[in-house]
Enzyme design. Structure first.
Site, PDB file in Angstrom:
ATOM      1  N   ASP A 114     -86.618  94.685  24.531  1.00 41.37           N
ATOM      2  CA  ASP A 114     -85.756  95.187  23.384  1.00 41.37           C
ATOM      3  C   ASP A 114     -86.561  95.263  22.193  1.00 41.37           C
ATOM      4  OD1 ASP A 114     -83.413  94.878  24.804  1.00 41.37           O
ATOM      5  OD2 ASP A 114     -82.867  92.814  23.971  1.00 41.37           O
ATOM      6  N   ASP A 132     -79.302  99.778  26.798  1.00 38.03           N
ATOM      7  CA  ASP A 132     -78.251  98.917  26.112  1.00 38.03           C
ATOM      8  C   ASP A 132     -77.419 100.266  25.511  1.00 38.03           C
ATOM      9  OD1 ASP A 132     -79.090  96.463  26.978  1.00 38.03           O
ATOM     10  OD2 ASP A 132     -79.918  96.373  25.056  1.00 38.03           O
TER      11      ASP A 132
END
Length: 174
Positions: A114, A132
């Site tokens: 991330d 995402d």
């Protein structure tokens, strides 16, 4: 038309994986680059859970469930192949690409990479990645498509009321 979903998925996977590769190779873990002050920051972190780190450390669950979800999406794409609904096929491709993008991370690294961090004053949104983003946009598009389809179906039903019933025949006497 179903091939279109797979092209969208491949594009989403490639962009996601390229961005993650750059993050892995250019930033140390937890290193940050301020892009727009404290509002938008590139932050190198790793996540062993799902969104907002829920189900932290449950890699086996994700490694089992993701192929099932991917198979379900592929089946649905095949079922909808004659619909010609570009919006829906784009949405399904984004969801498929996002799911596979994070699945690749779990297979290769045992976690998800991330790096997108947004802060709204004192509130920091959970750090996320392009997979995402693809998943979220795809799901929103599916919800919008469902709502619009429901609206179209109700409108069509209202327009067809009474059309299937026999018309009254007026008899006149001479």
């Amino acid at each position: 038309m179903k091939g279109y979903s797979y092209l969208v998925a491949i594009a989403a996977i490639l962009v996601d994986q390229l961005a993650k590769l750059i993050i892995i190779n250019r930033l140390e873990l937890y290193e940050q680059i301020k892009v727009i002050g404290n509002f938008f920051i590139i932050t190198s972190i790793r996540n062993t859970g799902a969104a907002f780190s829920i189900l932290e450390g449950q890699q086996l669950f994700f490694l089992i469930i993701t192929p099932l979800v991917v198979a379900g999406i592929a089946w649905y794409i095949h079922q909808q192949r004659k619909s010609g609904n570009t919006w829906l096929f784009t949405a399904l491709g984004l969801v498929l690409g996002g799911a596979i993008g994070n699945f690749i991370d779990r297979l290769l690294y045992g976690h998800v990479v991330d790096f997108l961090s947004f802060n709204f004053g004192s509130y920091s949104f959970a750090v996320f990645n392009l997979a995402d983003t693809s998943l979220t946009i795809g799901v929103i598009m599916i919800i919008v498509d469902t709502l619009l389809e429901d609206r179209r179906a109700r409108k069509a039903a209202r327009n067809n009321e009474g059309k299937d019933q026999p018309k009254e025949i007026l008899h006149t006497e001479d």
